[in-house]
Design a protein around this motif. Sequence first.
Motif, PDB file in Angstrom:
ATOM      1  N   UNK A 228       4.768  -7.986 -38.795  1.00 59.85           N
ATOM      2  CA  UNK A 228       4.376  -8.858 -39.902  1.00 59.85           C
ATOM      3  C   UNK A 228       3.914  -8.015 -41.083  1.00 59.85           C
ATOM      4  N   UNK A 229       4.434  -8.339 -42.263  1.00 59.82           N
ATOM      5  CA  UNK A 229       4.016  -7.675 -43.502  1.00 59.82           C
ATOM      6  C   UNK A 229       3.382  -8.736 -44.387  1.00 59.82           C
ATOM      7  N   UNK A 230       2.147  -8.507 -44.792  1.00 63.16           N
ATOM      8  CA  UNK A 230       1.417  -9.540 -45.517  1.00 63.16           C
ATOM      9  C   UNK A 230       0.338  -8.907 -46.390  1.00 63.16           C
ATOM     10  N   UNK A 231      -0.405  -9.778 -47.092  1.00 61.64           N
ATOM     11  CA  UNK A 231      -1.557  -9.378 -47.914  1.00 61.64           C
ATOM     12  C   UNK A 231      -1.198  -8.264 -48.896  1.00 61.64           C
ATOM     13  N   UNK A 232      -0.087  -8.453 -49.622  1.00 60.78           N
ATOM     14  CA  UNK A 232       0.344  -7.448 -50.597  1.00 60.78           C
ATOM     15  C   UNK A 232      -0.372  -7.690 -51.925  1.00 60.78           C
TER      16      UNK A 232
ATOM     17  N   UNK B  48      -0.560   0.082 -54.545  1.00 62.91           N
ATOM     18  CA  UNK B  48      -0.083  -1.046 -53.742  1.00 62.91           C
ATOM     19  C   UNK B  48      -0.824  -1.072 -52.410  1.00 62.91           C
ATOM     20  N   UNK B  49      -1.404  -2.218 -52.107  1.00 64.76           N
ATOM     21  CA  UNK B  49      -2.060  -2.446 -50.815  1.00 64.76           C
ATOM     22  C   UNK B  49      -1.242  -3.458 -50.022  1.00 64.76           C
ATOM     23  N   UNK B  50      -1.121  -3.256 -48.716  1.00 68.27           N
ATOM     24  CA  UNK B  50      -0.440  -4.235 -47.871  1.00 68.27           C
ATOM     25  C   UNK B  50      -0.870  -4.034 -46.425  1.00 68.27           C
ATOM     26  N   UNK B  51      -0.590  -5.056 -45.609  1.00 64.70           N
ATOM     27  CA  UNK B  51      -0.852  -4.978 -44.170  1.00 64.70           C
ATOM     28  C   UNK B  51       0.465  -5.035 -43.415  1.00 64.70           C
ATOM     29  N   UNK B  52       0.596  -4.173 -42.417  1.00 63.53           N
ATOM     30  CA  UNK B  52       1.758  -4.180 -41.522  1.00 63.53           C
ATOM     31  C   UNK B  52       1.231  -4.146 -40.095  1.00 63.53           C
TER      32      UNK B  52
ATOM     33  N   UNK C 127       5.221   7.524 -48.742  1.00 61.67           N
ATOM     34  CA  UNK C 127       4.611   7.585 -47.412  1.00 61.67           C
ATOM     35  C   UNK C 127       3.342   6.738 -47.396  1.00 61.67           C
ATOM     36  N   UNK C 128       3.323   5.643 -46.627  1.00 63.11           N
ATOM     37  CA  UNK C 128       2.122   4.794 -46.580  1.00 63.11           C
ATOM     38  C   UNK C 128       0.936   5.536 -45.958  1.00 63.11           C
ATOM     39  N   UNK C 129      -0.237   5.282 -46.502  1.00 62.92           N
ATOM     40  CA  UNK C 129      -1.470   5.898 -46.006  1.00 62.92           C
ATOM     41  C   UNK C 129      -2.320   4.816 -45.340  1.00 62.92           C
ATOM     42  N   UNK C 130      -2.651   4.958 -44.055  1.00 60.64           N
ATOM     43  CA  UNK C 130      -3.513   3.954 -43.396  1.00 60.64           C
ATOM     44  C   UNK C 130      -4.924   3.999 -43.966  1.00 60.64           C
ATOM     45  N   UNK C 131      -5.518   2.827 -44.129  1.00 63.61           N
ATOM     46  CA  UNK C 131      -6.846   2.727 -44.728  1.00 63.61           C
ATOM     47  C   UNK C 131      -7.849   2.157 -43.732  1.00 63.61           C
ATOM     48  N   UNK C 132      -9.088   2.561 -43.891  1.00 69.44           N
ATOM     49  CA  UNK C 132     -10.196   2.018 -43.106  1.00 69.44           C
ATOM     50  C   UNK C 132     -11.437   2.045 -43.992  1.00 69.44           C
TER      51      UNK C 132
ATOM     52  N   UNK D  13      -2.465  -0.553 -45.347  1.00 69.09           N
ATOM     53  CA  UNK D  13      -1.894   0.695 -45.860  1.00 69.09           C
ATOM     54  C   UNK D  13      -1.879   0.651 -47.382  1.00 69.09           C
ATOM     55  N   UNK D  14      -1.714   1.834 -47.971  1.00 71.83           N
ATOM     56  CA  UNK D  14      -1.609   1.920 -49.424  1.00 71.83           C
ATOM     57  C   UNK D  14      -0.554   2.946 -49.813  1.00 71.83           C
ATOM     58  N   UNK D  15       0.047   2.714 -50.975  1.00 72.33           N
ATOM     59  CA  UNK D  15       0.919   3.695 -51.627  1.00 72.33           C
ATOM     60  C   UNK D  15       0.636   3.617 -53.119  1.00 72.33           C
TER      61      UNK D  15
END
Length: 246
Positions: free
Chosen positions: A119-123, A159-163, A189-194, A212-214
């Motif tokens: 699922x790809x969401x919250x863009x 760009x922020x999104x959830x995968x 290359x997406x960077x995982x965020x926390x 993730x962010x790019x």
Amino acid sequence: MARRKRKDEPTDWVAPDFDEVGYMRTEIQAAKTAVLTIAWAAVGAIVSFLLYSVNAALAFFAGIAVAVGLYYVLPFLGISVKGFKRRDWTGHGITYFFSWLAFWILLLNPPFGDFTTPTIQAISVSPYQTGYTGGLSCLPLVGGAVFVPQNPPNDSVYVLFRATDNVGIASLQVNVTPVGSAQPPFELTPIPLSGLSRCRNHTSEPYPGGTYSVSFKFGPASTYRVIVAARDPSGHIAAYTFDIHD
């Protein structure tokens, strides 16, 4: 005139002898039938599991049809069905149905099976400049696009999104294509965020799992088409396409 029977006089009724052996045989056969019915439900669940990738409706009705095999399997395994009445078959049918359904649902989920796509969401997209560490506007998509004004010193987009996936993401790609420009497409290359969110009005909330962010420099094109594609270990792929306008 008939004589009235006194209360303390013994009655003529005698309790029948209790057939303990027959009772035990009946109970043992009922227990064996229940166990074999549940085991046969597991067979039906395996049939449904194997057919699910072909057609979900076919898998459902095939699992139900396997229940008919109880009429032949039980005698083969030493259970006499000659004395079964309608209520007996109804009870065994209910036991089969719910056992089959439970086994089938279990098989459709990890670690046995994976039929769910990522699922790809919250863009959201924010105007950005390299090295900026403050809050972000996090503009949501509207109709698959977003307008991000590039006012100095901003020269990029963030760009922020959830995968996410029920098993996990095996690979994640972000491809960007400039629209109406000679600039070639490129991959990010997406960077995982926390940690805490950088979106304004949400800075006290942590990033949800799978965020993730790019970021990339905006220009010379005025529109960029972004494709986010995620693949899980089973090979299921989900992709989302959106445009970023200046």
